[in-house]
Design a protein around this motif. Sequence first.
Motif, PDB file in Angstrom:
ATOM      1  N   SER A 164       0.841  -1.199   0.000  1.00 43.25           N
ATOM      2  CA  SER A 164       0.000   0.000   0.000  1.00 43.25           C
ATOM      3  C   SER A 164       0.876   1.249   0.000  1.00 43.25           C
ATOM      4  O   SER A 164       1.472   1.590   1.022  1.00 43.25           O
ATOM      5  CB  SER A 164      -0.906  -0.004   1.237  1.00 43.25           C
ATOM      6  OG  SER A 164      -1.689  -1.178   1.303  1.00 43.25           O
ATOM      7  N   PRO A 165       0.996   1.937  -1.128  1.00 46.46           N
ATOM      8  CA  PRO A 165       1.830   3.136  -1.175  1.00 46.46           C
ATOM      9  C   PRO A 165       1.268   4.268  -0.328  1.00 46.46           C
ATOM     10  O   PRO A 165       0.062   4.532  -0.337  1.00 46.46           O
ATOM     11  CB  PRO A 165       1.833   3.516  -2.659  1.00 46.46           C
ATOM     12  CG  PRO A 165       0.611   2.887  -3.228  1.00 46.46           C
ATOM     13  CD  PRO A 165       0.382   1.636  -2.431  1.00 46.46           C
ATOM     14  N   SER A 166       2.146   4.934   0.412  1.00 49.39           N
ATOM     15  CA  SER A 166       1.778   6.070   1.242  1.00 49.39           C
ATOM     16  C   SER A 166       1.795   7.324   0.392  1.00 49.39           C
ATOM     17  O   SER A 166       2.855   7.831   0.001  1.00 49.39           O
ATOM     18  CB  SER A 166       2.763   6.210   2.406  1.00 49.39           C
ATOM     19  OG  SER A 166       2.479   7.362   3.157  1.00 49.39           O
ATOM     20  N   MET A 167       0.624   7.873   0.116  1.00 48.04           N
ATOM     21  CA  MET A 167       0.532   8.945  -0.866  1.00 48.04           C
ATOM     22  C   MET A 167       1.017  10.290  -0.352  1.00 48.04           C
ATOM     23  O   MET A 167       1.184  11.224  -1.137  1.00 48.04           O
ATOM     24  CB  MET A 167      -0.885   9.035  -1.406  1.00 48.04           C
ATOM     25  CG  MET A 167      -1.318   7.786  -2.158  1.00 48.04           C
ATOM     26  SD  MET A 167      -0.130   7.240  -3.423  1.00 48.04           S
ATOM     27  CE  MET A 167      -0.363   8.524  -4.658  1.00 48.04           C
ATOM     28  N   MET A 168       1.290  10.438   0.934  1.00 46.57           N
ATOM     29  CA  MET A 168       1.917  11.667   1.389  1.00 46.57           C
ATOM     30  C   MET A 168       3.360  11.764   0.883  1.00 46.57           C
ATOM     31  O   MET A 168       3.952  12.836   0.910  1.00 46.57           O
ATOM     32  CB  MET A 168       1.878  11.797   2.916  1.00 46.57           C
ATOM     33  CG  MET A 168       2.755  10.851   3.681  1.00 46.57           C
ATOM     34  SD  MET A 168       2.692  11.114   5.482  1.00 46.57           S
ATOM     35  CE  MET A 168       3.613  12.652   5.648  1.00 46.57           C
ATOM     36  N   CYS A 169       3.903  10.635   0.395  1.00 41.23           N
ATOM     37  CA  CYS A 169       5.264  10.610  -0.145  1.00 41.23           C
ATOM     38  C   CYS A 169       5.296  10.794  -1.657  1.00 41.23           C
ATOM     39  O   CYS A 169       6.378  10.841  -2.246  1.00 41.23           O
ATOM     40  CB  CYS A 169       5.934   9.286   0.215  1.00 41.23           C
ATOM     41  SG  CYS A 169       6.075   8.961   1.980  1.00 41.23           S
ATOM     42  N   ALA A 170       4.131  10.891  -2.286  1.00 39.32           N
ATOM     43  CA  ALA A 170       4.078  11.010  -3.740  1.00 39.32           C
ATOM     44  C   ALA A 170       4.516  12.399  -4.198  1.00 39.32           C
ATOM     45  O   ALA A 170       4.531  13.362  -3.429  1.00 39.32           O
ATOM     46  CB  ALA A 170       2.662  10.726  -4.228  1.00 39.32           C
TER      47      ALA A 170
ATOM     48  N   ALA B 141       1.544  -0.955 -11.666  1.00 40.74           N
ATOM     49  CA  ALA B 141       2.489  -1.782 -10.921  1.00 40.74           C
ATOM     50  C   ALA B 141       1.784  -2.832 -10.068  1.00 40.74           C
ATOM     51  O   ALA B 141       2.421  -3.769  -9.585  1.00 40.74           O
ATOM     52  CB  ALA B 141       3.372  -0.903 -10.032  1.00 40.74           C
ATOM     53  N   GLY B 142       0.470  -2.668  -9.876  1.00 43.59           N
ATOM     54  CA  GLY B 142      -0.295  -3.664  -9.144  1.00 43.59           C
ATOM     55  C   GLY B 142      -0.315  -3.484  -7.646  1.00 43.59           C
ATOM     56  O   GLY B 142      -0.398  -4.465  -6.895  1.00 43.59           O
ATOM     57  N   VAL B 143      -0.268  -2.233  -7.170  1.00 48.17           N
ATOM     58  CA  VAL B 143      -0.400  -2.011  -5.724  1.00 48.17           C
ATOM     59  C   VAL B 143      -1.803  -2.438  -5.284  1.00 48.17           C
ATOM     60  O   VAL B 143      -2.729  -2.523  -6.094  1.00 48.17           O
ATOM     61  CB  VAL B 143      -0.127  -0.546  -5.340  1.00 48.17           C
ATOM     62  CG1 VAL B 143       1.271  -0.142  -5.772  1.00 48.17           C
ATOM     63  CG2 VAL B 143      -1.167   0.397  -5.935  1.00 48.17           C
ATOM     64  N   ASP B 144      -1.954  -2.704  -4.002  1.00 41.27           N
ATOM     65  CA  ASP B 144      -3.211  -3.243  -3.502  1.00 41.27           C
ATOM     66  C   ASP B 144      -4.168  -2.174  -2.995  1.00 41.27           C
ATOM     67  O   ASP B 144      -5.382  -2.279  -3.194  1.00 41.27           O
ATOM     68  CB  ASP B 144      -2.924  -4.239  -2.374  1.00 41.27           C
ATOM     69  CG  ASP B 144      -2.149  -5.441  -2.875  1.00 41.27           C
ATOM     70  OD1 ASP B 144      -2.727  -6.240  -3.627  1.00 41.27           O
ATOM     71  OD2 ASP B 144      -0.949  -5.572  -2.542  1.00 41.27           O
ATOM     72  N   MET B 145      -3.647  -1.172  -2.312  1.00 41.19           N
ATOM     73  CA  MET B 145      -4.490  -0.148  -1.698  1.00 41.19           C
ATOM     74  C   MET B 145      -3.664   1.112  -1.512  1.00 41.19           C
ATOM     75  O   MET B 145      -2.471   1.026  -1.195  1.00 41.19           O
ATOM     76  CB  MET B 145      -5.018  -0.641  -0.335  1.00 41.19           C
ATOM     77  CG  MET B 145      -5.905   0.358   0.400  1.00 41.19           C
ATOM     78  SD  MET B 145      -6.412  -0.222   2.057  1.00 41.19           S
ATOM     79  CE  MET B 145      -7.477  -1.591   1.629  1.00 41.19           C
ATOM     80  N   TYR B 146      -4.287   2.261  -1.702  1.00 38.66           N
ATOM     81  CA  TYR B 146      -3.589   3.529  -1.471  1.00 38.66           C
ATOM     82  C   TYR B 146      -3.779   3.952  -0.020  1.00 38.66           C
ATOM     83  O   TYR B 146      -4.902   3.974   0.491  1.00 38.66           O
ATOM     84  CB  TYR B 146      -4.115   4.602  -2.418  1.00 38.66           C
ATOM     85  CG  TYR B 146      -3.668   4.391  -3.848  1.00 38.66           C
ATOM     86  CD1 TYR B 146      -2.465   4.917  -4.302  1.00 38.66           C
ATOM     87  CD2 TYR B 146      -4.436   3.639  -4.738  1.00 38.66           C
ATOM     88  CE1 TYR B 146      -2.043   4.710  -5.606  1.00 38.66           C
ATOM     89  CE2 TYR B 146      -4.029   3.424  -6.041  1.00 38.66           C
ATOM     90  CZ  TYR B 146      -2.825   3.969  -6.467  1.00 38.66           C
ATOM     91  OH  TYR B 146      -2.404   3.751  -7.752  1.00 38.66           O
ATOM     92  N   HIS B 147      -2.657   4.295   0.616  1.00 45.11           N
ATOM     93  CA  HIS B 147      -2.679   4.704   2.021  1.00 45.11           C
ATOM     94  C   HIS B 147      -2.682   6.227   2.089  1.00 45.11           C
ATOM     95  O   HIS B 147      -1.767   6.894   1.598  1.00 45.11           O
ATOM     96  CB  HIS B 147      -1.459   4.151   2.753  1.00 45.11           C
ATOM     97  CG  HIS B 147      -1.446   4.464   4.213  1.00 45.11           C
ATOM     98  ND1 HIS B 147      -2.331   3.895   5.096  1.00 45.11           N
ATOM     99  CD2 HIS B 147      -0.661   5.296   4.954  1.00 45.11           C
ATOM    100  CE1 HIS B 147      -2.086   4.350   6.323  1.00 45.11           C
ATOM    101  NE2 HIS B 147      -1.090   5.214   6.257  1.00 45.11           N
ATOM    102  N   MET B 148      -3.721   6.760   2.732  1.00 39.53           N
ATOM    103  CA  MET B 148      -3.958   8.201   2.730  1.00 39.53           C
ATOM    104  C   MET B 148      -3.866   8.738   4.155  1.00 39.53           C
ATOM    105  O   MET B 148      -4.777   8.552   4.969  1.00 39.53           O
ATOM    106  CB  MET B 148      -5.338   8.480   2.143  1.00 39.53           C
ATOM    107  CG  MET B 148      -5.573   7.849   0.764  1.00 39.53           C
ATOM    108  SD  MET B 148      -4.659   8.672  -0.542  1.00 39.53           S
ATOM    109  CE  MET B 148      -5.658  10.143  -0.723  1.00 39.53           C
ATOM    110  N   ASP B 149      -2.762   9.387   4.460  1.00 37.19           N
ATOM    111  CA  ASP B 149      -2.560   9.977   5.783  1.00 37.19           C
ATOM    112  C   ASP B 149      -3.269  11.319   5.869  1.00 37.19           C
ATOM    113  O   ASP B 149      -3.019  12.222   5.065  1.00 37.19           O
ATOM    114  CB  ASP B 149      -1.071  10.184   6.052  1.00 37.19           C
ATOM    115  CG  ASP B 149      -0.342   8.880   6.310  1.00 37.19           C
ATOM    116  OD1 ASP B 149      -0.736   8.159   7.248  1.00 37.19           O
ATOM    117  OD2 ASP B 149       0.620   8.573   5.584  1.00 37.19           O
TER     118      ASP B 149
END
Length: 218
Positions: free
Chosen positions: A6-12, A27-35
């Motif tokens: 789950s990519p942490s979108m605050m780092c995008a 890339a096939g990530v499973d879930m977006y992590h939204m802080d």
Amino acid sequence: MSLMLSPSMMCADFSNLASQVKQLDEAGVDMYHMDVMDGKYVPNFALGPEDYRTIRKLTNKSLDAHLMIENPRNYVEFFSELGADLIYFCPDAEVQPARTIDDIHALGKKAGIAVNTGTSFAMVEELLPKIDYVLVMTVHPGFAGQPFQDFVLPKLDRFISAKKKYGYVLGIDGAVSRTKITKLHAQGVDNFILGTSALFGKEKSFAETINEIRKENE
């Protein structure tokens, strides 16, 4: 459970957000992590409503909402309407955390608790039969780029041991390196929040990195 990434979108890179989300989807990530941070519960701000709406429009994949805010129960319906599929909150930020879990479920969403570095297993154990996800913080909440806090590992072991009994999905968030993923997934951690330690700001493409991580953990 199989490995969740789950990519942490605050780092995008928000100057190139549409392209980054497209690449992460491919890339096939499973879930977006939204802080979500309010500058009060933690000393930082992150991912406000417009950020959330934008990313929701850019992907059909699941989005969580990690509410690092005061009185999270007041905002559960708001983030549900923004498109969150899973809502994490910090039990120590809520007067009646069990009611917050009920509110999330009443909206048809998955409920998760985020367990901060200073929150013990015993402090949240009674909530475990009610929740779908547990997210153990492995850095102090609020900022990316911090070192992994090894002192939380005995607590993480307790959540791993309790997972079979209660049936939740167990994740970690903070300084999640590829080495940590390999070690902790083998021990029973399911979901890994990927930030600057493993995914963002690297020379390799998102697809290369995600594929390599999955192969390392087959």
